[in-house]
Design a protein around this motif. Structure first.
Motif, PDB file in Angstrom:
ATOM      1  N   GLY A  47       0.798  -1.233   0.000  1.00 57.28           N
ATOM      2  CA  GLY A  47       0.000   0.000   0.000  1.00 57.28           C
ATOM      3  C   GLY A  47       0.824   1.273   0.000  1.00 57.28           C
ATOM      4  N   LEU A  48       2.130   1.148   0.226  1.00 57.65           N
ATOM      5  CA  LEU A  48       2.937   2.363   0.391  1.00 57.65           C
ATOM      6  C   LEU A  48       3.013   3.190  -0.903  1.00 57.65           C
ATOM      7  CD1 LEU A  48       4.643   4.152   2.165  1.00 57.65           C
ATOM      8  CD2 LEU A  48       6.612   2.687   1.736  1.00 57.65           C
ATOM      9  N   GLU A  49       3.141   2.508  -2.034  1.00 57.37           N
ATOM     10  CA  GLU A  49       3.237   3.261  -3.290  1.00 57.37           C
ATOM     11  C   GLU A  49       1.971   4.091  -3.515  1.00 57.37           C
ATOM     12  OE1 GLU A  49       4.127   1.012  -6.808  1.00 57.37           O
ATOM     13  OE2 GLU A  49       3.868   2.751  -8.107  1.00 57.37           O
ATOM     14  N   ARG A  50       0.812   3.465  -3.229  1.00 60.04           N
ATOM     15  CA  ARG A  50      -0.459   4.181  -3.403  1.00 60.04           C
ATOM     16  C   ARG A  50      -0.499   5.395  -2.467  1.00 60.04           C
ATOM     17  NH1 ARG A  50      -4.232   0.657  -1.569  1.00 60.04           N
ATOM     18  NH2 ARG A  50      -3.263  -0.924  -2.840  1.00 60.04           N
ATOM     19  N   ARG A  51      -0.014   5.166  -1.247  1.00 62.49           N
ATOM     20  CA  ARG A  51      -0.017   6.242  -0.248  1.00 62.49           C
ATOM     21  C   ARG A  51       0.877   7.410  -0.705  1.00 62.49           C
ATOM     22  NH1 ARG A  51       2.187   5.595   5.958  1.00 62.49           N
ATOM     23  NH2 ARG A  51       2.487   7.821   6.197  1.00 62.49           N
ATOM     24  N   VAL A  52       2.030   7.069  -1.243  1.00 63.73           N
ATOM     25  CA  VAL A  52       2.951   8.120  -1.719  1.00 63.73           C
ATOM     26  C   VAL A  52       2.325   8.857  -2.900  1.00 63.73           C
ATOM     27  CG1 VAL A  52       5.202   8.526  -2.808  1.00 63.73           C
ATOM     28  CG2 VAL A  52       5.026   6.972  -0.862  1.00 63.73           C
ATOM     29  N   ARG A  53       1.704   8.088  -3.801  1.00 64.33           N
ATOM     30  CA  ARG A  53       1.031   8.717  -4.956  1.00 64.33           C
ATOM     31  C   ARG A  53      -0.018   9.725  -4.492  1.00 64.33           C
ATOM     32  NH1 ARG A  53       1.127   6.542 -10.107  1.00 64.33           N
ATOM     33  NH2 ARG A  53       2.160   4.538 -10.282  1.00 64.33           N
ATOM     34  N   ARG A  54      -0.804   9.303  -3.486  1.00 65.86           N
ATOM     35  CA  ARG A  54      -1.867  10.195  -2.978  1.00 65.86           C
ATOM     36  C   ARG A  54      -1.262  11.472  -2.406  1.00 65.86           C
ATOM     37  NH1 ARG A  54      -4.934   5.902  -0.890  1.00 65.86           N
ATOM     38  NH2 ARG A  54      -3.906   6.131   1.107  1.00 65.86           N
ATOM     39  N   ALA A  55      -0.179  11.292  -1.636  1.00 67.23           N
ATOM     40  CA  ALA A  55       0.469  12.457  -1.014  1.00 67.23           C
ATOM     41  C   ALA A  55       0.997  13.416  -2.082  1.00 67.23           C
ATOM     42  CB  ALA A  55       1.601  11.991  -0.107  1.00 67.23           C
ATOM     43  N   LEU A  56       1.559  12.854  -3.144  1.00 71.92           N
ATOM     44  CA  LEU A  56       2.108  13.706  -4.207  1.00 71.92           C
ATOM     45  C   LEU A  56       0.988  14.406  -4.983  1.00 71.92           C
ATOM     46  CD1 LEU A  56       5.072  11.590  -5.634  1.00 71.92           C
ATOM     47  CD2 LEU A  56       5.117  13.382  -3.909  1.00 71.92           C
TER      48      LEU A  56
END
Lengths: 225, 162
Positions: free
Chosen positions: A57-66
């Protein structure tokens, strides 16, 4: 060399120091055991580095933050340029046409000694682009030569006869080089499509420079080992 | 996000090893990429991968310092002892199965960080010194100490024989 001195050399970053430590270990059983134990620990430490995987889930989380981030100024400027009618695709023909217009203007309007500021700016962009491309070609040629020289050394990383500390370092170099190769391939492909994207060209040059430095470090390691 | 796919695991691993807590490691990776996004235009001349790792390590060290300060405050207020760095949470993480990780978590803080930065992350002593605010000599001394402690815990039989 004393055993106390050996303890300082065994943790040194300098391959020559470690070589001296290894020579001392040949004459001292206790230090030989210490050296072997430290080498084993370093190998395990290196393997540990490779073992960790980030949660899915971390990649999705980073995408959302960006996605929530405001667009940086440079990207905004580029987007605005594009929205205002990007001339990227027509840069070369436009530059030629601009040169022609400038020539005509100079011929027909002798009182105007310089091309219009806008046209001059575009010509400068074309010139800068050509310089950037030449620098990239030069880096690529230098890297090809270094790669050729470093290839046999990198190939020794998995050779059982290579000292474990050197093998570990060579594997780390190979790892970084692989990462850089994929970065370079990706950015170069993007630059081919978007030759005027200045940030990508800077990134590409930085990647070339880093690769050059790593290859030089590999060659330096080969000289000392 | 290609950069994330290339280096995300590595950054997460770095953060997890230093912090020992999965949730905090994820926070640090996110913060690092947000910073990268904001600063991307000024990173060109350096190495992107090195920059990302350096930011990750610095963020982790900031968090450790904050954790230490918080622990001191807690002690002042209620004398409640908090977990050491990585203790507890690291035990519950999937990567904790390896002996080395358990042993590294037992090391004194400074020796643990020097070992992680030098032997795992591949920093040189000069870089370790800059990150932790210690001299190169101290970094070397701490690394030797860390390796010897790990050796005594992980290879007691060999050490006795040696």
């Amino acid at each position: 060399m004393s055993c106390a001195e050996f303890e300082l050399l065994i943790v040194s970053d300098d391959p020559a120091d470690r070589e001296r430590a290894a020579r001392h270990a040949l004459e001292c059983e206790l230090c030989a055991a210490t050296l072997a134990a430290h080498d084993r620990l370093s190998e395990r430490a290196f393997e540990w580095r490779e073992a960790v995987r980030a949660p899915r889930g971390l990649e999705r989380r980073v995408r959302r933050a960006l996605a929530e981030e405001p667009v940086p100024l440079i990207q905004r400027q580029e987007a605005e340029t594009a929205a205002a009618g990007s001339w990227r695709r027509w840069r070369m023909p436009a530059a030629l046409a601009a040169s022609l217009l400038v020539g005509l203007a100079l011929g027909w309007l002798p009182f105007r000694s310089e091309p219009a500021p806008e046209l001059a700016g575009r010509l400068l962009v074309v010139e800068a682009l050509e310089e950037a491309k030449a620098a990239e070609r030069e880096h690529a040629r230098a890297i090809a030569r270094l790669e050729q020289a470093a290839a046999p050394l990198l190939g020794r990383a998995r050779d059982p006869e290579t000292r474990s500390a050197d093998a570990r370092r060579l594997l780390a170099y190979a790892d970084r080089l692989a990462f850089l190769d994929s970065t370079i391939a990706e950015v170069a492909a993007f630059v081919d499509e978007n030759p005027g994207h200045s940030h990508s060209r800077v990134t590409l040059l930085a990647a070339y420079k880093e690769k050059t430095e790593i290859l030089r470090e590999v060659l330096a390691l080969g000289e000392t080992s | 996000m290609e950069v994330y796919r290339l280096i995300g695991n590595s950054l997460y691993g770095t953060a997890l090893r230093i912090l020992g807590r999965e949730a905090e490691a994820e926070d640090v990776v996110q913060e690092t990429f947000v910073k990268f996004f904001r600063k991307a235009s000024s990173i060109g001349r350096g190495a992107v991968s090195s920059w990302l790792h350096r930011v990750t390590v610095n963020r982790c060290l900031d968090r450790l310092r904050a954790r230490k300060r918080a622990a001191e405050d807690e002690l002042d207020e209620s004398a409640e002892v908090l977990d050491g760095p990585g203790a507890g949470t690291l035990t519950a993480s999937p990567v904790e199965r390896l002996d080395l990780e358990r042993a590294v978590a037992r090391l004194p803080e400074r020796a643990r960080l020097v070992f992680l930065l030098h032997d795992v992350e591949g920093y040189r002593h000069r870089e370790v010194g800059e990150a932790l605010g210690i001299t190169e000599g101290t970094s070397k001394g701490q690394l030797f100490r860390a390796r010897q402690m790990l050796r005594s815990w992980l290879e007691p039989e060999r050490e006795a024989a040696g």
